[in-house]
Design a protein around this motif. Sequence first.
Motif, PDB file in Angstrom:
ATOM      1  N   SER A  33      -4.495  -2.634  13.651  1.00  0.00           N
ATOM      2  CA  SER A  33      -5.797  -2.956  14.239  1.00  0.00           C
ATOM      3  C   SER A  33      -6.526  -4.052  13.458  1.00  0.00           C
ATOM      4  O   SER A  33      -7.538  -4.564  13.903  1.00  0.00           O
ATOM      5  N   GLY A  34      -6.018  -4.391  12.277  1.00  0.00           N
ATOM      6  CA  GLY A  34      -6.651  -5.410  11.448  1.00  0.00           C
ATOM      7  C   GLY A  34      -7.672  -4.860  10.471  1.00  0.00           C
ATOM      8  O   GLY A  34      -8.220  -5.590   9.667  1.00  0.00           O
ATOM      9  N   LYS A  35      -7.932  -3.563  10.528  1.00  0.00           N
ATOM     10  CA  LYS A  35      -8.917  -2.962   9.629  1.00  0.00           C
ATOM     11  C   LYS A  35      -8.434  -2.911   8.188  1.00  0.00           C
ATOM     12  O   LYS A  35      -9.231  -2.929   7.262  1.00  0.00           O
ATOM     13  N   ALA A  36      -7.116  -2.833   7.991  1.00  0.00           N
ATOM     14  CA  ALA A  36      -6.574  -2.737   6.635  1.00  0.00           C
ATOM     15  C   ALA A  36      -6.049  -4.078   6.135  1.00  0.00           C
ATOM     16  O   ALA A  36      -5.631  -4.196   5.011  1.00  0.00           O
ATOM     17  N   GLY A  37      -6.056  -5.102   6.960  1.00  0.00           N
ATOM     18  CA  GLY A  37      -5.525  -6.402   6.561  1.00  0.00           C
ATOM     19  C   GLY A  37      -4.013  -6.393   6.561  1.00  0.00           C
ATOM     20  O   GLY A  37      -3.383  -5.346   6.705  1.00  0.00           O
ATOM     21  N   PRO A  38      -3.401  -7.574   6.427  1.00  0.00           N
ATOM     22  CA  PRO A  38      -1.940  -7.645   6.440  1.00  0.00           C
ATOM     23  C   PRO A  38      -1.350  -7.080   5.159  1.00  0.00           C
ATOM     24  O   PRO A  38      -2.034  -6.938   4.155  1.00  0.00           O
ATOM     25  N   GLY A  39      -0.098  -6.775   5.196  1.00  0.00           N
ATOM     26  CA  GLY A  39       0.584  -6.274   4.015  1.00  0.00           C
ATOM     27  C   GLY A  39       1.730  -5.370   4.379  1.00  0.00           C
ATOM     28  O   GLY A  39       2.159  -5.328   5.519  1.00  0.00           O
ATOM     29  N   ARG A  40       2.220  -4.660   3.395  1.00  0.00           N
ATOM     30  CA  ARG A  40       3.324  -3.735   3.599  1.00  0.00           C
ATOM     31  C   ARG A  40       2.862  -2.341   3.251  1.00  0.00           C
ATOM     32  O   ARG A  40       1.984  -2.154   2.438  1.00  0.00           O
ATOM     33  N   ILE A  41       3.517  -1.370   3.879  1.00  0.00           N
ATOM     34  CA  ILE A  41       3.256   0.030   3.562  1.00  0.00           C
ATOM     35  C   ILE A  41       4.530   0.610   2.974  1.00  0.00           C
ATOM     36  O   ILE A  41       5.611   0.448   3.524  1.00  0.00           O
ATOM     37  N   VAL A  42       4.399   1.266   1.847  1.00  0.00           N
ATOM     38  CA  VAL A  42       5.520   1.975   1.234  1.00  0.00           C
ATOM     39  C   VAL A  42       5.207   3.463   1.312  1.00  0.00           C
ATOM     40  O   VAL A  42       4.136   3.889   0.901  1.00  0.00           O
ATOM     41  N   LEU A  43       6.148   4.222   1.862  1.00  0.00           N
ATOM     42  CA  LEU A  43       5.947   5.669   1.997  1.00  0.00           C
ATOM     43  C   LEU A  43       6.373   6.386   0.742  1.00  0.00           C
ATOM     44  O   LEU A  43       7.421   6.094   0.172  1.00  0.00           O
ATOM     45  N   ARG A  44       5.561   7.336   0.340  1.00  0.00           N
ATOM     46  CA  ARG A  44       5.872   8.168  -0.814  1.00  0.00           C
ATOM     47  C   ARG A  44       6.129   9.582  -0.269  1.00  0.00           C
ATOM     48  O   ARG A  44       5.280  10.134   0.427  1.00  0.00           O
ATOM     49  N   VAL A  45       7.284  10.097  -0.531  1.00  0.00           N
ATOM     50  CA  VAL A  45       7.630  11.441  -0.075  1.00  0.00           C
ATOM     51  C   VAL A  45       7.614  12.358  -1.281  1.00  0.00           C
ATOM     52  O   VAL A  45       8.298  12.121  -2.273  1.00  0.00           O
ATOM     53  N   ARG A  46       6.813  13.381  -1.194  1.00  0.00           N
ATOM     54  CA  ARG A  46       6.702  14.335  -2.307  1.00  0.00           C
ATOM     55  C   ARG A  46       7.519  15.566  -1.987  1.00  0.00           C
ATOM     56  O   ARG A  46       7.505  16.067  -0.871  1.00  0.00           O
ATOM     57  N   ALA A  47       8.223  16.058  -2.978  1.00  0.00           N
ATOM     58  CA  ALA A  47       9.062  17.244  -2.789  1.00  0.00           C
ATOM     59  C   ALA A  47       8.234  18.498  -2.792  1.00  0.00           C
ATOM     60  O   ALA A  47       7.186  18.602  -3.313  1.00  0.00           O
ATOM     61  N   ARG A  61       0.871  -1.176   0.000  1.00  0.00           N
ATOM     62  CA  ARG A  61       0.000   0.000   0.000  1.00  0.00           C
ATOM     63  C   ARG A  61       0.906   1.223   0.000  1.00  0.00           C
ATOM     64  O   ARG A  61       1.738   1.376   0.892  1.00  0.00           O
ATOM     65  N   VAL A  62       0.770   2.075  -1.000  1.00  0.00           N
ATOM     66  CA  VAL A  62       1.600   3.272  -1.124  1.00  0.00           C
ATOM     67  C   VAL A  62       0.830   4.447  -0.534  1.00  0.00           C
ATOM     68  O   VAL A  62      -0.296   4.728  -0.947  1.00  0.00           O
ATOM     69  N   VAL A  63       1.430   5.094   0.453  1.00  0.00           N
ATOM     70  CA  VAL A  63       0.777   6.232   1.101  1.00  0.00           C
ATOM     71  C   VAL A  63       1.758   7.394   1.190  1.00  0.00           C
ATOM     72  O   VAL A  63       2.973   7.206   1.195  1.00  0.00           O
ATOM     73  N   ASP A  64       1.205   8.592   1.251  1.00  0.00           N
ATOM     74  CA  ASP A  64       2.035   9.771   1.469  1.00  0.00           C
ATOM     75  C   ASP A  64       2.539   9.770   2.902  1.00  0.00           C
ATOM     76  O   ASP A  64       1.912   9.195   3.796  1.00  0.00           O
ATOM     77  N   LEU A  65       3.660  10.409   3.140  1.00  0.00           N
ATOM     78  CA  LEU A  65       4.273  10.434   4.457  1.00  0.00           C
ATOM     79  C   LEU A  65       3.293  10.915   5.520  1.00  0.00           C
ATOM     80  O   LEU A  65       3.240  10.371   6.620  1.00  0.00           O
ATOM     81  N   GLY A  66       2.465  11.905   5.206  1.00  0.00           N
ATOM     82  CA  GLY A  66       1.502  12.430   6.160  1.00  0.00           C
ATOM     83  C   GLY A  66       0.421  11.431   6.559  1.00  0.00           C
ATOM     84  O   GLY A  66      -0.251  11.602   7.572  1.00  0.00           O
ATOM     85  N   GLU A  67       0.232  10.374   5.769  1.00  0.00           N
ATOM     86  CA  GLU A  67      -0.777   9.357   6.044  1.00  0.00           C
ATOM     87  C   GLU A  67      -0.197   8.109   6.681  1.00  0.00           C
ATOM     88  O   GLU A  67      -0.912   7.148   6.966  1.00  0.00           O
ATOM     89  N   ALA A  68       1.108   8.095   6.924  1.00  0.00           N
ATOM     90  CA  ALA A  68       1.787   6.883   7.382  1.00  0.00           C
ATOM     91  C   ALA A  68       1.264   6.381   8.720  1.00  0.00           C
ATOM     92  O   ALA A  68       1.004   5.190   8.888  1.00  0.00           O
ATOM     93  N   ALA A  69       1.119   7.277   9.693  1.00  0.00           N
ATOM     94  CA  ALA A  69       0.676   6.852  11.021  1.00  0.00           C
ATOM     95  C   ALA A  69      -0.722   6.247  10.963  1.00  0.00           C
ATOM     96  O   ALA A  69      -0.993   5.209  11.572  1.00  0.00           O
ATOM     97  N   GLU A  70      -1.616   6.875  10.215  1.00  0.00           N
ATOM     98  CA  GLU A  70      -2.983   6.362  10.084  1.00  0.00           C
ATOM     99  C   GLU A  70      -3.002   5.002   9.381  1.00  0.00           C
ATOM    100  O   GLU A  70      -3.701   4.076   9.800  1.00  0.00           O
ATOM    101  N   ALA A  71      -2.215   4.860   8.319  1.00  0.00           N
ATOM    102  CA  ALA A  71      -2.154   3.591   7.582  1.00  0.00           C
ATOM    103  C   ALA A  71      -1.589   2.486   8.461  1.00  0.00           C
ATOM    104  O   ALA A  71      -2.081   1.360   8.464  1.00  0.00           O
ATOM    105  N   HIS A  72      -0.560   2.810   9.233  1.00  0.00           N
ATOM    106  CA  HIS A  72       0.044   1.817  10.129  1.00  0.00           C
ATOM    107  C   HIS A  72      -0.958   1.402  11.208  1.00  0.00           C
ATOM    108  O   HIS A  72      -1.093   0.210  11.514  1.00  0.00           O
ATOM    109  N   ALA A  73      -1.662   2.361  11.789  1.00  0.00           N
ATOM    110  CA  ALA A  73      -2.645   2.047  12.826  1.00  0.00           C
ATOM    111  C   ALA A  73      -3.758   1.152  12.278  1.00  0.00           C
ATOM    112  O   ALA A  73      -4.194   0.212  12.944  1.00  0.00           O
ATOM    113  N   ALA A  74      -4.209   1.434  11.057  1.00  0.00           N
ATOM    114  CA  ALA A  74      -5.251   0.611  10.441  1.00  0.00           C
ATOM    115  C   ALA A  74      -4.762  -0.814  10.219  1.00  0.00           C
ATOM    116  O   ALA A  74      -5.494  -1.786  10.436  1.00  0.00           O
ATOM    117  N   MET A  75      -3.518  -0.958   9.815  1.00  0.00           N
ATOM    118  CA  MET A  75      -2.958  -2.283   9.589  1.00  0.00           C
ATOM    119  C   MET A  75      -2.805  -3.028  10.915  1.00  0.00           C
ATOM    120  O   MET A  75      -3.143  -4.202  11.026  1.00  0.00           O
TER     121      MET A  75
END
Length: 120
Positions: free
Chosen positions: A106-120, A90-104
Amino acid sequence: AASGGVDVWWDSSGHGALGMPLGSLAPGGRLVVVAGMTAPAAFTLGQLYVKDAALLGFAISNASVADLAAAARGLNAVVADGGLRVRPPRVVDLGEAAEAHAAMESGKAGPGRIVLRVRA
């Protein structure tokens, strides 16, 4: 991790941080290392033998053409049978990382990996 532990942990990171996956192995599980020839590994042997687990090294350069062909046939059969499901990260912006990690977590997002995308 699976409820009973992981049967096979394939480590291609090369970082040698093998202690964490050893704790996640199921009884009789296997940790396969394919990178990190000079990486130090910090774990105790007890983490392997109390679970009847195995640590294996694999260097593709040591495999024969026949070995590689047999492995390809085996993997193709597993994939064709639907037994291997690769979940893209799951590719998320840096600002969404904490929320995406918490969802994962808690089991709400299912298992997987998170890749952070940093925009200049």
